[in-house]
Design a protein around this motif. Sequence first.
Motif, PDB file in Angstrom:
ATOM      1  N   PRO A 183       0.742  -1.370   0.030  1.00  0.00           N
ATOM      2  CA  PRO A 183       0.050  -0.044  -0.076  1.00  0.00           C
ATOM      3  C   PRO A 183       0.684   1.344   0.102  1.00  0.00           C
ATOM      4  O   PRO A 183       1.943   1.385   0.594  1.00  0.00           O
ATOM      5  CB  PRO A 183      -0.579  -0.072   1.427  1.00  0.00           C
ATOM      6  N   LYS A 184       0.425   2.246  -0.851  1.00  0.00           N
ATOM      7  CA  LYS A 184       1.055   3.633  -0.682  1.00  0.00           C
ATOM      8  C   LYS A 184       1.283   4.147   0.645  1.00  0.00           C
ATOM      9  O   LYS A 184       2.519   4.712   0.801  1.00  0.00           O
ATOM     10  CB  LYS A 184       0.350   4.629  -1.788  1.00  0.00           C
ATOM     11  N   ASN A 185       0.467   4.062   1.612  1.00  0.00           N
ATOM     12  CA  ASN A 185       0.380   4.818   2.728  1.00  0.00           C
ATOM     13  C   ASN A 185       1.401   3.868   3.962  1.00  0.00           C
ATOM     14  O   ASN A 185       1.576   4.268   5.209  1.00  0.00           O
ATOM     15  CB  ASN A 185      -0.790   5.047   3.044  1.00  0.00           C
ATOM     16  N   VAL A 186       1.917   2.881   3.422  1.00  0.00           N
ATOM     17  CA  VAL A 186       2.523   2.029   4.561  1.00  0.00           C
ATOM     18  C   VAL A 186       3.954   2.375   4.236  1.00  0.00           C
ATOM     19  O   VAL A 186       4.692   2.603   3.669  1.00  0.00           O
ATOM     20  CB  VAL A 186       2.499   0.568   4.350  1.00  0.00           C
ATOM     21  N   SER A 187       4.772   1.996   5.764  1.00  0.00           N
ATOM     22  CA  SER A 187       6.251   2.277   5.827  1.00  0.00           C
ATOM     23  C   SER A 187       6.581   1.717   6.967  1.00  0.00           C
ATOM     24  O   SER A 187       6.149   1.180   7.807  1.00  0.00           O
ATOM     25  CB  SER A 187       6.648   4.031   5.937  1.00  0.00           C
ATOM     26  N   ALA A 188       8.000   1.167   6.758  1.00  0.00           N
ATOM     27  CA  ALA A 188       8.462   0.389   7.837  1.00  0.00           C
ATOM     28  C   ALA A 188       8.804   1.334   9.247  1.00  0.00           C
ATOM     29  O   ALA A 188       8.406   0.801  10.188  1.00  0.00           O
ATOM     30  CB  ALA A 188      10.252   0.358   7.480  1.00  0.00           C
ATOM     31  N   ASP A 189       8.709   2.716   9.177  1.00  0.00           N
ATOM     32  CA  ASP A 189       8.700   3.498  10.240  1.00  0.00           C
ATOM     33  C   ASP A 189       7.231   3.399  10.887  1.00  0.00           C
ATOM     34  O   ASP A 189       7.218   3.115  12.349  1.00  0.00           O
ATOM     35  CB  ASP A 189       8.798   5.093   9.979  1.00  0.00           C
ATOM     36  N   LYS A 190       6.178   3.314  10.251  1.00  0.00           N
ATOM     37  CA  LYS A 190       4.974   3.188  10.687  1.00  0.00           C
ATOM     38  C   LYS A 190       4.751   1.892  11.442  1.00  0.00           C
ATOM     39  O   LYS A 190       4.266   1.876  12.688  1.00  0.00           O
ATOM     40  CB  LYS A 190       3.953   3.427   9.857  1.00  0.00           C
ATOM     41  N   LEU A 191       5.157   0.875  10.700  1.00  0.00           N
ATOM     42  CA  LEU A 191       5.079  -0.372  11.451  1.00  0.00           C
ATOM     43  C   LEU A 191       5.791  -0.846  12.741  1.00  0.00           C
ATOM     44  O   LEU A 191       5.590  -1.219  13.680  1.00  0.00           O
ATOM     45  CB  LEU A 191       5.246  -1.610  10.299  1.00  0.00           C
ATOM     46  N   ILE A 192       7.160  -0.105  12.770  1.00  0.00           N
ATOM     47  CA  ILE A 192       8.067  -0.129  14.008  1.00  0.00           C
ATOM     48  C   ILE A 192       7.336   0.502  14.909  1.00  0.00           C
ATOM     49  O   ILE A 192       7.472   0.075  16.333  1.00  0.00           O
ATOM     50  CB  ILE A 192       9.599   0.311  13.514  1.00  0.00           C
ATOM     51  N   ALA A 193       7.028   1.595  14.671  1.00  0.00           N
ATOM     52  CA  ALA A 193       6.212   2.720  15.869  1.00  0.00           C
ATOM     53  C   ALA A 193       4.962   1.895  16.186  1.00  0.00           C
ATOM     54  O   ALA A 193       4.757   1.911  17.567  1.00  0.00           O
ATOM     55  CB  ALA A 193       5.806   3.870  15.077  1.00  0.00           C
ATOM     56  N   ASP A 194       4.353   0.925  15.577  1.00  0.00           N
ATOM     57  CA  ASP A 194       3.210   0.169  16.146  1.00  0.00           C
ATOM     58  C   ASP A 194       3.795  -1.135  17.013  1.00  0.00           C
ATOM     59  O   ASP A 194       2.880  -1.768  17.096  1.00  0.00           O
ATOM     60  CB  ASP A 194       2.302  -0.170  14.933  1.00  0.00           C
ATOM     61  N   GLY A 195       5.050  -1.325  16.997  1.00  0.00           N
ATOM     62  CA  GLY A 195       5.706  -2.376  17.788  1.00  0.00           C
ATOM     63  C   GLY A 195       5.934  -3.464  17.115  1.00  0.00           C
ATOM     64  O   GLY A 195       6.389  -4.418  17.857  1.00  0.00           O
ATOM     65  N   LEU A 196       6.049  -3.553  15.683  1.00  0.00           N
ATOM     66  CA  LEU A 196       6.342  -4.650  14.814  1.00  0.00           C
ATOM     67  C   LEU A 196       8.042  -4.998  14.821  1.00  0.00           C
ATOM     68  O   LEU A 196       8.444  -3.818  14.777  1.00  0.00           O
ATOM     69  CB  LEU A 196       6.003  -4.616  13.543  1.00  0.00           C
ATOM     70  N   LEU A 197       8.413  -6.154  14.849  1.00  0.00           N
ATOM     71  CA  LEU A 197       9.750  -6.263  14.951  1.00  0.00           C
ATOM     72  C   LEU A 197      10.019  -7.115  13.511  1.00  0.00           C
ATOM     73  O   LEU A 197      11.274  -7.052  12.871  1.00  0.00           O
ATOM     74  CB  LEU A 197      10.170  -7.377  15.875  1.00  0.00           C
ATOM     75  N   ASP A 198       8.889  -7.598  12.973  1.00  0.00           N
ATOM     76  CA  ASP A 198       8.953  -8.202  11.560  1.00  0.00           C
ATOM     77  C   ASP A 198       7.654  -8.093  10.984  1.00  0.00           C
ATOM     78  O   ASP A 198       6.680  -7.955  11.779  1.00  0.00           O
ATOM     79  CB  ASP A 198       9.590  -9.647  11.621  1.00  0.00           C
ATOM     80  N   ILE A 199       7.426  -8.501   9.745  1.00  0.00           N
ATOM     81  CA  ILE A 199       5.952  -8.558   9.126  1.00  0.00           C
ATOM     82  C   ILE A 199       5.733 -10.012   9.184  1.00  0.00           C
ATOM     83  O   ILE A 199       6.298 -10.961   8.276  1.00  0.00           O
ATOM     84  CB  ILE A 199       5.949  -8.096   7.832  1.00  0.00           C
ATOM     85  N   GLU A 200       4.917 -10.567  10.201  1.00  0.00           N
ATOM     86  CA  GLU A 200       4.623 -11.962  10.269  1.00  0.00           C
ATOM     87  C   GLU A 200       3.765 -12.319   9.007  1.00  0.00           C
ATOM     88  O   GLU A 200       2.694 -11.599   8.893  1.00  0.00           O
ATOM     89  CB  GLU A 200       3.921 -12.228  11.623  1.00  0.00           C
TER      90      GLU A 200
END
Length: 555
Positions: A110-127
């Motif tokens: 998705p255009k609006n996704v980023s690694a920074d956003k997912l890391i900020a949400d607490g993700l360590l990896d994309i399961e």
Amino acid sequence: MMMRGILRWRSGNTLPKYKEGFFVFRDFHAPGRSAVYAPHAMAATSHPLATNAALEILREGGTAADAAVAAMAVYAVAEPHMTGIGGDCFAIVAQPDGTLSGMNSSGRAPKNVSADKLIADGLLDIEPHSVHAITVPGALRGWEKMLKDHGKFSFEQVLQRAIGYARDGYAVSPRAAFDWKEAVDFLKRDEGATELFLKNGRAPVAGEVMRNPQLAETLEAIAKGGADAFYHGPIAEEIAAVVQSKGGYLTVEDLAAHEAVDLTPVTTDYRGVTVAELPPNGQGIIALVMLELMKRFDWADLDPMGPERFHLQMEIAKLAYSGRDRFLADPEFMEHDPQAFLDPDYIDGLAKLIRPDAVLPRQPEDVLSPKSDTVYLSVVDENGLAVSFINSIYHGFGSGIATPKSGVLLQNRGACFTLEADHPNQIAGGKRPMHTIIPAMALKDGLPYMSFGVMGGGYQPCGHAHVLSNHLDYGMNMQEAIDCPRMFIDEKSLSLQAETSVPMETVEALKALGHEVAIVASPIGGGQAIMFDRANGGGLIGGSDPRKDGCALGY
């Protein structure tokens, strides 16, 4: 010294005897299947209903591309754990004169996704089970492009069989039932998946009839309105809404922007045959790296089921796959041109690391750098057009998230992204992930020789090299080359995984050499192949993997 007796495997089955380096006559007393011979046209798929759909289209005057799309649509209904219109596809097409073309219809993040956003949400990896693993479904734009570029028929003509199976029902095949029962708890996580793919909270058993009337309606809409009916309007709106309701970033704009693109295949030569794979973001280049490394060793004197062969093949796989994991990505973000991985000096340097009497540790980046559950099918039509076509939702039942109104199971291909900083495959908006599914094609003397593919996620490059070596180094026919026992590396620990059919003396010898070896519970991958038998008058020889339920058939 070449082994010449009978090689025993898989609970007493036998491979054929050697004669001057080539296999002849399988043991007809033992269970197994012969290669399929046909003079005009052939389809090889992992589901009988898909093979039959392809042959019907061919007999009605359709091309191999028309037949391939018809078969893939049937797969999307009858093997929902493996593939579907919520996934991606790739293809290599060979014209009768040997001209090759490639197609990539893999979806983007998705255009609006980023690694920074997912890391900020607490993700360590994309399961694999994460909603953030859902990328744009690319398959239907790819199917549409195949029909436009290489077919004669419309969506309305090629989708009718799949629509009928979705609306009226199909009997669940044995291998599908075997895989399905392992996914019950996974499917129960999502209301749409539970409604569409479970019967009273359980998996269907072999022979039980399953239907997906919601998917039938979606396919009917596509038959009338083309792929636009999927990427715009109510179906796209539901897909985006379902993903967003679970915290994902996919939008209708992301779906509307998807396009299938042309690719020029990358090739290398192996034992007199030109092997073609697609360049990244797929991992086809890794199959070519393996073949280039294999050319540095003499295979003919090694027992095809012996420890020496498997040791060398797995050491080659370790090097090739480690380079994949560090460097492969969307080509717009890669550090190196894919062709650099085939540079002779680079290949020679890797080959020197391999020892016949020792196990390689994981290699550092400076050595690997070139600077120092999927379905596959093959179809050949009466004019000699050959189509190598692969379509996947990645893991079994993909993301496990389905749209209840339109019956679409969404892929989890985004799990191939990483959150690692500065990695070329780090997730970013509008980026394609490193992809595992790869079709393949081989030419000989400039003409189509073999359309083939091997399923099994990360195993596929290793599978391509294994099947080609079975045929070109050991003289196995298409069916024997696919049947032959398989081994693979655990992509994290680099330990070895062996099918139960690998001889136990081979397993013990590998352990003595220093390998960790485990016997896998499920067979490794699947595969289909069709070869042009020009030496005997121009007919076709097909093989279909007994690890699945399908078959090769022709006329």
